[in-house]
Design a protein around this motif. Structure first.
Motif, PDB file in Angstrom:
ATOM      1  N   PRO A  61       0.813  -1.224   0.000  1.00 36.39           N
ATOM      2  CA  PRO A  61       0.000   0.000   0.000  1.00 36.39           C
ATOM      3  C   PRO A  61       0.846   1.273   0.000  1.00 36.39           C
ATOM      4  O   PRO A  61       0.491   2.252  -0.657  1.00 36.39           O
ATOM      5  CB  PRO A  61      -0.820  -0.125   1.297  1.00 36.39           C
ATOM      6  CG  PRO A  61      -0.920  -1.592   1.530  1.00 36.39           C
ATOM      7  CD  PRO A  61       0.398  -2.143   1.088  1.00 36.39           C
ATOM      8  N   ASP A  62       1.967   1.239   0.715  1.00 35.28           N
ATOM      9  CA  ASP A  62       2.823   2.424   0.752  1.00 35.28           C
ATOM     10  C   ASP A  62       3.464   2.673  -0.608  1.00 35.28           C
ATOM     11  O   ASP A  62       3.664   3.828  -1.024  1.00 35.28           O
ATOM     12  CB  ASP A  62       3.906   2.261   1.822  1.00 35.28           C
ATOM     13  CG  ASP A  62       4.590   3.583   2.156  1.00 35.28           C
ATOM     14  OD1 ASP A  62       3.956   4.641   1.980  1.00 35.28           O
ATOM     15  OD2 ASP A  62       5.747   3.549   2.596  1.00 35.28           O
ATOM     16  N   TYR A  63       3.787   1.594  -1.333  1.00 31.85           N
ATOM     17  CA  TYR A  63       4.336   1.780  -2.679  1.00 31.85           C
ATOM     18  C   TYR A  63       3.304   2.441  -3.584  1.00 31.85           C
ATOM     19  O   TYR A  63       3.612   3.378  -4.330  1.00 31.85           O
ATOM     20  CB  TYR A  63       4.774   0.441  -3.287  1.00 31.85           C
ATOM     21  CG  TYR A  63       5.032   0.575  -4.769  1.00 31.85           C
ATOM     22  CD1 TYR A  63       6.134   1.302  -5.226  1.00 31.85           C
ATOM     23  CD2 TYR A  63       4.138   0.052  -5.700  1.00 31.85           C
ATOM     24  CE1 TYR A  63       6.350   1.484  -6.584  1.00 31.85           C
ATOM     25  CE2 TYR A  63       4.350   0.225  -7.055  1.00 31.85           C
ATOM     26  CZ  TYR A  63       5.459   0.948  -7.489  1.00 31.85           C
ATOM     27  OH  TYR A  63       5.657   1.138  -8.834  1.00 31.85           O
ATOM     28  N   LEU A  64       2.062   1.956  -3.546  1.00 32.34           N
ATOM     29  CA  LEU A  64       1.014   2.555  -4.363  1.00 32.34           C
ATOM     30  C   LEU A  64       0.820   4.022  -3.997  1.00 32.34           C
ATOM     31  O   LEU A  64       0.703   4.884  -4.874  1.00 32.34           O
ATOM     32  CB  LEU A  64      -0.299   1.780  -4.185  1.00 32.34           C
ATOM     33  CG  LEU A  64      -0.321   0.349  -4.732  1.00 32.34           C
ATOM     34  CD1 LEU A  64      -1.595  -0.365  -4.314  1.00 32.34           C
ATOM     35  CD2 LEU A  64      -0.184   0.343  -6.254  1.00 32.34           C
ATOM     36  N   ALA A  65       0.798   4.304  -2.696  1.00 30.32           N
ATOM     37  CA  ALA A  65       0.602   5.682  -2.244  1.00 30.32           C
ATOM     38  C   ALA A  65       1.747   6.592  -2.671  1.00 30.32           C
ATOM     39  O   ALA A  65       1.537   7.766  -2.987  1.00 30.32           O
ATOM     40  CB  ALA A  65       0.446   5.705  -0.722  1.00 30.32           C
TER      41      ALA A  65
ATOM     42  N   TRP B   1      -5.287   4.157   3.399  1.00 27.56           N
ATOM     43  CA  TRP B   1      -6.436   3.734   4.200  1.00 27.56           C
ATOM     44  C   TRP B   1      -7.264   2.678   3.459  1.00 27.56           C
ATOM     45  O   TRP B   1      -7.564   1.617   4.019  1.00 27.56           O
ATOM     46  CB  TRP B   1      -7.314   4.930   4.556  1.00 27.56           C
ATOM     47  CG  TRP B   1      -6.889   5.646   5.797  1.00 27.56           C
ATOM     48  CD1 TRP B   1      -6.201   6.815   5.879  1.00 27.56           C
ATOM     49  CD2 TRP B   1      -7.122   5.224   7.147  1.00 27.56           C
ATOM     50  NE1 TRP B   1      -5.983   7.159   7.193  1.00 27.56           N
ATOM     51  CE2 TRP B   1      -6.544   6.208   8.001  1.00 27.56           C
ATOM     52  CE3 TRP B   1      -7.752   4.127   7.720  1.00 27.56           C
ATOM     53  CZ2 TRP B   1      -6.578   6.108   9.389  1.00 27.56           C
ATOM     54  CZ3 TRP B   1      -7.801   4.022   9.109  1.00 27.56           C
ATOM     55  CH2 TRP B   1      -7.218   5.009   9.926  1.00 27.56           C
ATOM     56  N   VAL B   2      -7.638   2.950   2.216  1.00 25.14           N
ATOM     57  CA  VAL B   2      -8.520   2.002   1.508  1.00 25.14           C
ATOM     58  C   VAL B   2      -7.783   0.696   1.208  1.00 25.14           C
ATOM     59  O   VAL B   2      -8.384  -0.393   1.277  1.00 25.14           O
ATOM     60  CB  VAL B   2      -9.087   2.620   0.214  1.00 25.14           C
ATOM     61  CG1 VAL B   2     -10.005   3.784   0.527  1.00 25.14           C
ATOM     62  CG2 VAL B   2      -7.987   3.044  -0.756  1.00 25.14           C
TER      63      VAL B   2
ATOM     64  N   ASP C 251       1.588   1.883   7.345  1.00 23.56           N
ATOM     65  CA  ASP C 251       0.752   2.692   6.460  1.00 23.56           C
ATOM     66  C   ASP C 251      -0.219   3.591   7.208  1.00 23.56           C
ATOM     67  O   ASP C 251      -0.459   4.725   6.780  1.00 23.56           O
ATOM     68  CB  ASP C 251      -0.030   1.776   5.508  1.00 23.56           C
ATOM     69  CG  ASP C 251       0.890   0.955   4.624  1.00 23.56           C
ATOM     70  OD1 ASP C 251       1.910   1.502   4.192  1.00 23.56           O
ATOM     71  OD2 ASP C 251       0.600  -0.226   4.378  1.00 23.56           O
ATOM     72  N   ILE C 252      -0.778   3.085   8.309  1.00 22.78           N
ATOM     73  CA  ILE C 252      -1.773   3.873   9.028  1.00 22.78           C
ATOM     74  C   ILE C 252      -1.147   4.684  10.167  1.00 22.78           C
ATOM     75  O   ILE C 252      -1.180   5.911  10.171  1.00 22.78           O
ATOM     76  CB  ILE C 252      -2.897   2.960   9.579  1.00 22.78           C
ATOM     77  CG1 ILE C 252      -3.566   2.202   8.428  1.00 22.78           C
ATOM     78  CG2 ILE C 252      -3.910   3.785  10.348  1.00 22.78           C
ATOM     79  CD1 ILE C 252      -4.158   3.073   7.345  1.00 22.78           C
TER      80      ILE C 252
END
Length: 480
Positions: A108-112, A124-125, A353-354
């Motif tokens: 998720p952090d890579y995508l963000a 978050w999602v 991530d959160i």
């Protein structure tokens, strides 16, 4: 209860927990705990990735699936094997390079990091998506452990689930990613031993007892001896896509697998790991398919109230106790490796991530590590609760989780890698549509016609493309 098998199981538990403890000694940074700090060899990551990817569903679910479908079950193995080979050949190196470039620890952090305008919302999602489905995935592993203990020792499945939960939490708690990878490596070898040794013994048994797989396929049902399940026309297309559809979940969207790619050190290690992973895959799926076919010859279709216990029953029937104990431990190895990795994925998404990135809490490295460890305990207990209250099949639950996470995040990863017009709004639309669509689809009879493993991937991709074109990022407008 066979005392020899029990002794082998106890020895297995001691060795695995010992490996987890030994590899966790020394001070671990938050990066070490979540991604190994780029310290692990490629071959170990390959063994770990394969053990993680092929959980109780391969040894229990897939062998049972082949037993109830016959030759057409080959398309599940074909879809998965091609997905694994594709991901290692074309995605692993890219994940490694992007991780080094962007200094990220989670998927998720890579995508963000690619879509900074809405980075927090993306984290978050994506975290909600992963945590929601992976809790059921972990629960499926613990449920598989309960079946194994019931079959092997006539033990109450609840006790088996509790024992497995304690072991899984202990390994992940000690040393995070590093402990999980090294224990995975040992357990991956045990899994391969089980999947390669048992079909050989079973085929000798069939030969010595004048049994025939081909005759058994014919007598078991009209579709068992057909590579396409006796289907033609549209029905053939549905059967092919339903079985082959596991392929789409391997295209970068499974965080527990992609983190192994992200942890690779260099191109040499990546090449080495690719060779190991491909050889492992071919051997394991060939063995699992042959086990299912051999079971059709050895047992009648009415022999099992639960077909997902075929593998442990065959081991108990065909092997001497001390070998049976080692091979049964291979099944438990599959369960533990996958549950470990999935707990770690949920943990990393929550802590990194959160808590760390989205909420921006100012925690020290040590505090982040302990936040991760506490999350492991909580997530493990939730997974155990799901296993204790769910009556669904291991194969089915894993299929749903595969759709919800892999079918959703795979198109997100592929478009992030290869499509420059993919936008902030597009990726959010991909994740939300994949999540919602999977839940709605599996709640209807439609999932029995065309699996969500296939439909989710394309629905999520279409939403991502459409919303990216309708709501392009400002930088693209500026370029125009």
């Amino acid at each position: 209860m066979n005392n020899t098998i029990l002794i082998v199981f106890i020895l297995y538990f001691v060795i695995i927990i010992g490996i987890g403890y030994i590899t966790s000694r020394g001070k671990l940074s938050h990066e070490d705990f979540l991604l190994g700090g780029k310290k692990l060899p490629g071959w170990a990551l390959a063994f770990s990735e394969r053990a993680t990817g092929e959980s109780a569903w391969l040894l229990l679910g897939f062998t049972g699936f082949v037993f109830t479908t016959g030759l057409s079950g080959i398309w599940v193995a074909a879809g998965i094997s091609l997905g694994i080979i594709f991901s290692w050949l074309f995605l692993a190196k890219r994940f490694m390079q992007e991780t080094d470039k962007r200094k990220v620890l989670t998927l998720p952090d890579y995508l963000a990091s690619n879509f900074k305008e809405k980075a927090s919302l993306i984290r978050w999602v994506a975290t909600i998506l992963v945590a929601s489905f992976f809790m059921f995935y972990v629960g499926a592993q613990f449920a598989g452990a309960g079946k194994l203990f019931l079959t092997s020792f006539d033990m109450n499945p609840i006790l088996g689930i509790i024992i497995s939960t304690i072991v899984v939490i202990a390994i992940a708690f000690f040393g995070g990613f590093i402990s999980v990878v090294w224990t995975d490596m040992v357990q991956s070898i045990m899994m391969l031993l089980t999947l390669c040794a048992l079909p050989i013994v079973a085929l000798f048994y069939i030969y010595n007892n004048d049994l025939s797989i081909s005759h058994s396929l014919v007598s078991s049902g009209g579709s068992f001896n057909s590579w396409f399940g006796g289907a033609t026309g549209f029905a053939l297309g549905v059967l092919f896509f339903n079985n082959f559809s596991w392929f789409f979940g391997y295209l970068g969207g499974q965080p527990q697998l992609s983190t192994r790619f992200m942890a690779l050190k260099n191109e040499k290690e990546a090449k080495q790991a690719t060779i190991v992973a491909i050889i492992w895959t071919i051997m394991a799926y060939t063995g699992a398919f042959l086990i299912g076919l051999a079971a059709i010859a050895i047992y009648s279709q009415a022999s099992f109230s639960d077909v997902e216990t075929i593998l442990p029953v065959m081991i108990m029937d065909l092997m001497p106790p001390w070998i049976a104990g080692a091979l049964l431990a291979g099944i438990l190895a599959a369960i533990i490796t996958t549950a470990n990795s999935q707990l770690l994925v949920v943990t990393s998404s929550v802590s990194e991530d959160i808590i760390h990135k989205s909420l921006g809490l100012k925690l020290t490295d040590r505090q982040l590590v302990w936040t991760s460890k506490i999350t492991i305990i909580i997530s493990g207990i939730i997974g155990m609760g799901i296993a204790l209250t769910s009556e669904s099949l291991v194969y089915l639950i894993v299929s749903w989780a595969w759709s919800g996470v892999g079918g959703t995040l795979s198109p997100a990863i592929l478009m992030t890698f290869f499509w420059k017009r993919y936008s902030n709004t597009g990726i959010i639309a991909t994740i939300i549509s994949g999540f919602v669509f999977t839940v709605l689809w599996i709640s209807t009879p439609l999932d029995t016609i065309i699996t969500s493993r296939f439909t989710t991937f394309f629905i999520a991709a279409i939403f991502g493309i459409v919303f990216s074109l309708l709501f392009p990022d400002k930088k693209l407008d500026a370029v125009k």
